[in-house]
Design a protein around this motif. Structure first.
Motif: not given
Length: 162
Positions: A19-39
């Motif tokens: 589910v979360v094991g590639d670099r882009w996914t982890l960076l997307i999650l990082r940004d989600c925790f920083l409040g990013v929400r839009r494509f």
């Protein structure tokens, strides 16, 4: 073991990496925790192709880590929000950040600090035993095959671990 079969492995880490094991996914999650929400914001911040971003976001939604929430009706526009399952990945992200702060920082130190809202102090993630509350490291843990998996994972754990 093939990458596309990871979610079928008898290993929680392998299933999680599916589910979360590639670099882009982890960076997307990082940004989600920083409040990013839009494509568009993900695309701009990460510099990732639309195709890859679309794929990773769809995967996170399909596994229930993110959910879509409409923010505009006409035309319909949706943003991505962390689900409860997604929020539970926060300790993982903090752990990776802590490792990076310690081992990958330059002479300026950690680029971001984390402040605990309750006490107002800079904090660092730690792992504690869920029963006794003591801080733990890898050396404090022994692994065993769960009773329900005995006989199915004899080759999975190296003999040193047993």
């Amino acid at each position: 073991m093939r990458w596309e079969d990871l979610d079928q492995q008898p290993c929680s880490l392998a299933r999680t990496l599916a589910v979360v094991g590639d670099r882009w996914t982890l960076l997307i999650l990082r940004d989600c925790f920083l409040g990013v929400r839009r494509f568009d914001a993900f695309e701009q911040r990460l510099g990732v192709t639309r195709h890859v971003l679309t794929d990773r976001l769809k995967k996170l939604v399909s596994y229930g880590v993110l959910y879509k929430s409409p923010y505009q009706e006409r035309p319909l526009r949706e943003e991505y929000r962390l689900s409860e399952k997604g929020l539970e990945l926060h300790p993982v992200i903090l752990g990776l950040v802590g490792w990076g702060d310690k081992h990958m920082s330059d002479e300026r130190g950690a680029p971001i600090i984390h402040i605990h809202k309750s006490c107002g102090q800079e904090m660092h993630a730690t792992t504690h035993c869920s029963v006794c509350g003591k801080a733990i490291t890898a050396k404090d843990i022994k692994v065993e095959v769960a009773t329900s998996w005995q006989g199915h994972l004899d080759e999975f754990l190296p003999s040193k671990s047993r």
